[in-house]
Scaffold this motif. Structure first.
Motif, PDB file in Angstrom:
ATOM      1  N   LEU A   1     -27.874  -7.553 -36.035  1.00  0.00           N
ATOM      2  CA  LEU A   1     -28.669  -6.790 -37.147  1.00  0.00           C
ATOM      3  C   LEU A   1     -30.365  -6.905 -36.984  1.00  0.00           C
ATOM      4  CD1 LEU A   1     -26.127  -8.209 -39.729  1.00  0.00           C
ATOM      5  CD2 LEU A   1     -26.031  -6.201 -38.616  1.00  0.00           C
TER       6      LEU A   1
ATOM      7  N   CYS B   1     -22.433  -2.799 -28.662  1.00  0.00           N
ATOM      8  CA  CYS B   1     -22.323  -4.091 -29.117  1.00  0.00           C
ATOM      9  C   CYS B   1     -21.828  -5.279 -27.869  1.00  0.00           C
ATOM     10  CB  CYS B   1     -21.081  -4.377 -30.122  1.00  0.00           C
ATOM     11  SG  CYS B   1     -19.607  -3.825 -29.539  1.00  0.00           S
TER      12      CYS B   1
ATOM     13  N   ASP C   1     -14.134 -11.932 -39.657  1.00  0.00           N
ATOM     14  CA  ASP C   1     -15.214 -10.755 -39.799  1.00  0.00           C
ATOM     15  C   ASP C   1     -16.438 -10.979 -40.713  1.00  0.00           C
ATOM     16  OD1 ASP C   1     -13.513  -9.724 -37.967  1.00  0.00           O
ATOM     17  OD2 ASP C   1     -12.976  -7.971 -39.252  1.00  0.00           O
TER      18      ASP C   1
ATOM     19  N   TRP D   1     -20.967 -11.692 -41.207  1.00  0.00           N
ATOM     20  CA  TRP D   1     -22.282 -11.812 -40.830  1.00  0.00           C
ATOM     21  C   TRP D   1     -22.711 -13.369 -40.364  1.00  0.00           C
ATOM     22  CZ3 TRP D   1     -26.188  -8.702 -44.415  1.00  0.00           C
ATOM     23  CH2 TRP D   1     -25.847  -7.230 -44.206  1.00  0.00           C
ATOM     24  N   TYR D   2     -23.091 -13.898 -39.171  1.00  0.00           N
ATOM     25  CA  TYR D   2     -23.196 -14.948 -38.681  1.00  0.00           C
ATOM     26  C   TYR D   2     -24.591 -15.183 -38.035  1.00  0.00           C
ATOM     27  CZ  TYR D   2     -18.019 -15.457 -38.580  1.00  0.00           C
ATOM     28  OH  TYR D   2     -16.763 -15.766 -39.258  1.00  0.00           O
ATOM     29  N   GLN D   3     -25.165 -16.684 -38.325  1.00  0.00           N
ATOM     30  CA  GLN D   3     -26.381 -16.659 -37.529  1.00  0.00           C
ATOM     31  C   GLN D   3     -26.060 -17.391 -36.160  1.00  0.00           C
ATOM     32  OE1 GLN D   3     -28.970 -19.607 -39.472  1.00  0.00           O
ATOM     33  NE2 GLN D   3     -30.047 -20.072 -37.434  1.00  0.00           N
TER      34      GLN D   3
ATOM     35  N   LEU E   1     -29.280 -12.756 -37.193  1.00  0.00           N
ATOM     36  CA  LEU E   1     -28.120 -12.433 -37.984  1.00  0.00           C
ATOM     37  C   LEU E   1     -27.361 -11.269 -37.085  1.00  0.00           C
ATOM     38  CD1 LEU E   1     -28.887 -12.073 -41.646  1.00  0.00           C
ATOM     39  CD2 LEU E   1     -27.762 -13.954 -40.392  1.00  0.00           C
ATOM     40  N   VAL E   2     -26.092 -11.549 -36.811  1.00  0.00           N
ATOM     41  CA  VAL E   2     -25.136 -10.660 -36.054  1.00  0.00           C
ATOM     42  C   VAL E   2     -24.023 -10.339 -36.951  1.00  0.00           C
ATOM     43  CG1 VAL E   2     -26.014 -11.446 -33.994  1.00  0.00           C
ATOM     44  CG2 VAL E   2     -24.054 -12.777 -34.904  1.00  0.00           C
ATOM     45  N   GLU E   3     -23.482  -9.284 -36.816  1.00  0.00           N
ATOM     46  CA  GLU E   3     -22.103  -8.788 -37.208  1.00  0.00           C
ATOM     47  C   GLU E   3     -20.874  -9.085 -36.485  1.00  0.00           C
ATOM     48  OE1 GLU E   3     -20.304  -5.148 -40.129  1.00  0.00           O
ATOM     49  OE2 GLU E   3     -22.418  -4.866 -38.891  1.00  0.00           O
TER      50      GLU E   3
END
Length: 373
Positions: A11, A196, A207, A209-211, A218-220
């Protein structure tokens, strides 16, 4: 066998600077950059998001979690993602070629005019592309190049760009840049909007958002269940015959030394008959460990220690064996990998079978290890 396809879409920007030194040609932190994140980084995401698990659940995850990558894909074509291009296929924007085995020596198809190997090599010529879409894995270089021009991109260089980013260092009590050394330049990574990162896993991630990585990036993340009909599942079920290509780096050998191939008689009865197409080794390290705390205290565990550094055979390397191996990657013996650590669980040495032109049914019968660097 892998059960899920993990997609990771940044993101915004991600930093690509990583390394202990700067080169004279580049003094802005890009030297030694490491992108995309390797499988060990994604494996850590499973544990960092499940800190409340019990000790038994943690042990089960340690024993059964296997993550392999990195790969990447277009969002509208996730099944046929991009894997490292095998080194026996050379594909440029205008020409294409292929390495063959003639009289037990590597030579280019375009240079073969007689039964004798050509004297010239391709030392100064490299492929313009380094990623191959999975559905073109078995195609000839000429077909791949033609389809890249007429249809969809069968090969690609990469799906991300490196951009300079001016990074501020702010004062502690106000949002102003500090007086001394308040600005510094870093290199960030920007992925294309319709692409991606892709990883294979035996477990799924919820599923969301993560660090991932430093600087609170942040990534999805999405998890897609793989079926037996999925292209990668079908290819991984095919046993390795006499030739295969790595799609992830390969860490072979022992606990103290790195080798270009497994030091085990079950791999090849005569190592001097192995044919190898590869490039220079790449560094391979990962963090693991819990400091001085006991493993039962997962919630308050200390940061992981940096493991012993190793060198890995780069992805895309090609192996030709004296005799058919008749094993899939899942059947590779554990003793092929260094004993310490969880290297096979990080997907090292993941490979797919390939066909080498000029390889007779009896395989490579004589000669020393023949490698093209």
């Amino acid at each position: 066998m892998f059960k899920y396809l993990i997609t990771i879409q940044p993101l915004g920007l991600m930093y690509g600077s990583s390394g202990a030194f700067l080169s004279p040609e580049n003094l802005v932190g890009r030297s030694g950059m490491k992108f995309p994140p390797d499988a060990a980084t994604v494996s850590g995401l499973f544990f960092s998001t499940n800190k409340s698990m019990s000790f038994a659940e943690h042990q089960e995850l340690c024993e059964n979690l296997v993550v392999a990558g990195p790969f990447w894909a277009n969002l509208d074509q996730l099944d046929d993602f991009y894997v490292p291009l095998p080194r026996h296929k050379l594909i440029a924007q205008t020409t294409s070629d292929e390495w063959q085995l003639i009289n037990h020596h590597w030579c280019l198809k375009s240079q073969v005019k007689t039964d004798e190997p050509a004297a010239e090599t391709l030392d100064q010529n490299e492929s313009d592309y380094h990623w191959l879409r999975l559905d073109y894995w078995d195609d000839d270089p000429e077909i791949i190049q033609q389809d890249a021009k007429e249809k969809s991109p069968s090969v690609a260089e990469k799906s991300w760009n490196y951009v300079p980013l001016l990074h501020p260092r702010l004062k502690k009590n106000e949002r102003h840049v500090v007086t001394d050394d308040g600005l510094f330049l870093e290199t960030a990574v920007q992925m294309q909007d319709d692409t991606c990162l892709v990883y294979l896993s035996t477990y799924n991630l919820a599923d969301g958002w993560y660090q991932l990585g430093g600087e609170s990036h942040l990534v999805e993340v999405h998890s897609i269940e793989l079926t037996p009909e999925t292209p990668i599942q079908q290819r991984l079920q095919h046993p390795i015959k006499q030739a295969f290509a790595l799609i992830t780096p390969g860490v072979w050998g022992s606990n103290t030394l790195s080798y270009r191939y497994p030091k085990s008689k079950t791999f090849a009865h005569d190592y001097h008959k192995i044919k190898l197409l590869t490039d220079k080794a790449v560094p391979y390290r990962y963090r693991i460990g819990y400091g001085e705390q006991k493993p039962e205290s997962f919630k308050n565990r200390a940061p992981g220690r940096l493991s012993r550094g190793r060198y890995a055979v780069p992805a895309g390397s090609v192996y030709v064996l004296p005799k058919p191996l008749n094993k899939t990657w899942w059947e590779f013996p554990q003793e092929w990998f260094p004993e310490k650590g969880l290297l096979k669980k990080f997907g090292v040495g993941l490979c797919l079978p390939i066909t080498i032109a000029g390889l007779n049914k009896n395989g490579v019968e004589r000669g020393e290890i023949d490698q093209q660097n």
